[in-house]
Structures are given as structure tokens and as C-alpha cells.
Design an enzyme around this catalytic site. Structure first.
Site, PDB file in Angstrom:
ATOM      1  N   GLY A  23       0.822  -1.217   0.000  1.00 41.68           N
ATOM      2  CA  GLY A  23       0.000   0.000   0.000  1.00 41.68           C
ATOM      3  C   GLY A  23       0.848   1.254   0.000  1.00 41.68           C
ATOM      4  CE1 TYR A  24      -0.263   4.421  -4.084  1.00 41.72           C
ATOM      5  CE2 TYR A  24      -2.311   5.427  -3.312  1.00 41.72           C
ATOM      6  CZ  TYR A  24      -1.522   4.945  -4.345  1.00 41.72           C
ATOM      7  OH  TYR A  24      -1.983   4.991  -5.636  1.00 41.72           O
TER       8      TYR A  24
ATOM      9  CB  CYS B 230      -2.604  12.125   7.995  1.00 40.46           C
ATOM     10  SG  CYS B 230      -4.117  11.727   7.097  1.00 40.46           S
TER      11      CYS B 230
ATOM     12  CG  ASN C 279      -1.248  12.152   2.858  1.00 40.45           C
ATOM     13  OD1 ASN C 279      -0.755  13.012   2.122  1.00 40.45           O
ATOM     14  ND2 ASN C 279      -1.680  10.997   2.409  1.00 40.45           N
TER      15      ASN C 279
END
Ligand code: NAP
Length: 321
Positions: free
Chosen positions: A10-11, A127, A288
Site C-alpha cells: 500500500g501507499y 494524518c 499525510n
């Protein structure tokens, strides 16, 4: 220190890999992805073509000193148990362990440094909650503002993760100013817990990939001046390695803008005060995926290991972005 990243496809997982690979005190020994197992890191995160590592199945976890967990909310309990058995220290990036009642230390060193020292279970705040909290906490702690305030939050598309969705499809999202959570976002509770104030937050999806900006509108308990507010921030953040006060009176870049923070662990905070001193508008910006997730996790781990918090996190961001 041997490290693994669980949810590395994932990111947030990709950013954790980038930071861990560049960290002089950490050795990345495992990165898991069910979908991409067997694939080289660069096949999923092209900025990591240099990393000689392939994704592995989360069903088999290597014993490590630290596991970073970047899974969606509510991961399967058997996977959590496996992580707990495999790792001496767990740093969780999701929302499941953010309530201190879970026994996890809060991964925001600016407020919780003492409880992070030698912590073995750490949970990084959301975030937008991180950005808003770092803007609000000094004002609340100094008794300058009413304990009921408004947070106007803007977020880029990477905040929604790597999984494609209808709302994230480029024609829908690319030029959108979509108010997707006008009230009741779960980060309101995190801000309330960390700052001791009621925070009423509205979240808007904006045409950025990375970046969060929170604009806080806080009524003051008495007329205040710029110096009152500046003194509160300076007292709270003197010596903080990742907080920069950005309050220029002229020029193009007078208040924090997330575009210049991409890739770095800094949080920029700026503010303005109404002419009558009755309202503070406090603006915070961050990346973020870094200070709002992977960078906050590594900074918290540095604190837990007794390393300088800047270790592996010196990248300052880019201009022009
Ligand atoms: N994106 C942000 O800006 C941000 C900021 C702060 C916190 N967070 C939090 O961080 C967490 C990760 O976010 P993200 O944006 O990186 O999400 P993401 O891009 O969707 O990545 C999630 C990863 O977890 C893996 N995964 C999903 N379910 C799994 C399961 N049951 N077992 C094992 N692996 C599983 C995924 O699939 P594969 O295994 O197939 O690769 C993927 O690699 C979330 O809890 C999110 O709320 C995100």
C-alpha cells in the site's frame, strides 16, 4: 535493528519501505503483500527499484525487532497475533490502537515523548488529527482559546490508499473540491483526546496526491495579540526537530502549504489573528504519508530506541514541487 513492513504493497507501506531502507539504524528484512508476493519492490513502488527485496506472504512472518503495520482498519485477528509473536516492537499505522486504553503509546513525540521511551507498542495518530493537534495543542495548553473550535481539513488522494474506488477515479477526483465528511470524522475524537477540546471538523478532498492542510478557527477567551500566539507556539515547540513556524507578513508563501512538504517529515504551522483579537486562525500542513503516517512512525521508533529523532528523516521537501 531488524525491521519488517506488514501491508507493504500500500501507499503507507511503500513510504515505510523508503524510510526504513534509508535509515542508518534499521535493516529491512521483510515486506509483505498478498497480491504482490514474489514481486520485486520496484515493481509496485517504482521509486524503490534499487531495493533488492521481494514481497512475501504475510502468512509467514520473520522474527524481527520491529514490525511496522500498515493495514486497513480491523485486520484479521490471527494476523495481528502473528505480528505480536514475531516482533519485539510493533508500530501500528491504522486506527485500531489509537485509544490509549489499548495499551499502545501514542506515536506523536511532540506530545508523548516520555511515554514513547522504551515503548514496545506504538500507535501513530491519523494524518489530519496530527496536523490539527499540533496547531491546536499549544493554544489550548496556554489557555488562549475556547475549548470548542472548528477545523477545516483538506486532503490529497493518497490519503484514501492504493485500492481503486469510484470516488477516487481520476475524472471524478482530479479536479474535485469534494466535501466528503462535513461532520463526524473519526479524527475529531483523536484531536479531542490529545488537545482536551471539542473539535468540529469538515474534510474536503482536494486535487493533490500528497498533502494535508488543516485550518483551525478558534475563538479566544480574551482579546489576544500575535505575540501572545507566537509565544505559545515558541514555548511549546522550542527545539522540536520537525516543527517549523511559518508566519510571513509578505510574499507568496505566507502560510503553510503542503506542496513543499512532500516526502519530508516536517509540519509547518502558521497563524493569523483577527483585528479585534477574538479569533486565531491556525494553519498546519504536512505530508499525510510521511509525518502523517510513515515518518511519524519512524520518528516514534527513534524515540523508543533512544536514537536522535531526526535519524533517517532529514529530507526537507522540494521547491518547486
Ligand atoms: N494513506 C494515508 O495517508 C494514511 C495516513 C495515515 C494512516 N493511514 C492508515 O494506514 C493504514 C494503511 O493505509 P494505506 O493508505 O497504505 O492503505 P492501502 O494503500 O490500501 O494499503 C493497505 C495494505 O494492506 C494490505 N492488506 C489489506 N488487507 C489485508 C489483510 N487482511 N491481510 C494482510 N494484508 C492486507 C494490502 O493488500 P496486499 O496484501 O494485497 O498488498 C495493502 O498492501 C490504514 O489503516 C490507514 O487508515 C493511512
Amino acid at each position: 535493528v531488524k525491521a519488517s513492513v506488514i501491508g507493504a504493497g500500500g501507499y503507507v507501506g511503500g513510504e515505510l519501505m523508503r524510510l526504513v531502507l534509508a535509515h542508518p539504524g534499521l535493516d529491512l528484512v521483510q515486506a509483505t503483500s498478498r497480491r504482490h508476493r514474489g514481486t520485486a519492490a520496484g515493481g509496485v513502488h517504482p521509486n524503490l527499484h534499487h531495493a533488492g527485496l521481494r514481497f512475501t506472504d504475510p502468512a509467514r512472518l520473520e522474527p524481527v525487532d520491529v514490525a511496522f503495520v500498515a493495514l486497513p482498519p480491523g485486520p484479521p485477528p490471527e494476523l495481528r497475533e502473528r505480528v505480536d509473536r514475531a516482533a519485539r516492537i510493533v508500530v501500528d499505522l491504522g486506527p485500531d490502537f489509537r485509544d490509549p486504553a489499548t495499551g499502545y503509546a501514542t506515536g506523536l513525540p511532540e506530545l508523548y515523548r516520555e511515554s514513547l521511551r522504551r515503548a514496545s507498542r506504538i500507535s501513530v495518530p491519523g494524518c489530519m488529527a496530527t496536523a490539527a493537534t499540533l496547531a491546536v495543542h499549544p493554544l489550548a495548553a496556554a489557555g488562549l482559546v475556547e475549548p470548542d473550535l472548528v477545523v477545516d481539513a483538506r486532503t490529497g488522494s493518497s490519503g484514501a490508499g492504493a485500492e481503486p474506488t469510484a470516488a477516487g477515479h481520476h475524472p471524478e477526483r482530479g479536479h474535485a473540491l469534494r466535501v466528503y465528511k462535513p461532520a463526524g470524522h473519526r479524527h475529531e475524537r483523536e484531536i479531542a483526546r490529545m488537545c482536551g477540546v471539542r473539535a468540529r471538523m469538515t474534510v474536503t478532498a482536494v486535487p493533490l496526491v500528497r498533502g494535508v492542510q488543516t485550518v483551525v478557527h478558534a475563538r479566544t477567551v480574551r482579546p489576544v495579540t500575535r505575540s501572545d500566539v507566537m509565544d505559545a507556539y515558541r514555548a511549546a515547540y522550542a527545539g522540536e526537530p520537525f516543527i517549523r513556524l511559518v508566519t510571513r507578513r509578505s510574499g507568496v508563501h505566507r502560510l503553510p502549504d503542503p506542496q513543499f512538504l512532500s516526502g519530508g517529515n516536517f509540519v509547518d504551522i502558521g497563524f493569523a489573528v483577527d483585528d479585534d483579537g477574538r479569533r486565531v486562525v491556525a494553519v498546519a500542513a504536512l505530508d499525510n504519508l510521511v509525518k502523517g503516517a510513515a515518518g511519524g512512525a519512524v520518528q516514534s521508533l527513534n524515540a523508543a530506541l533512544g536514537l536522535p529523532e531526526r535519524t533517517g528523516l532529514e529530507f526537507p521537501g522540494l521547491h518547486p514541487a
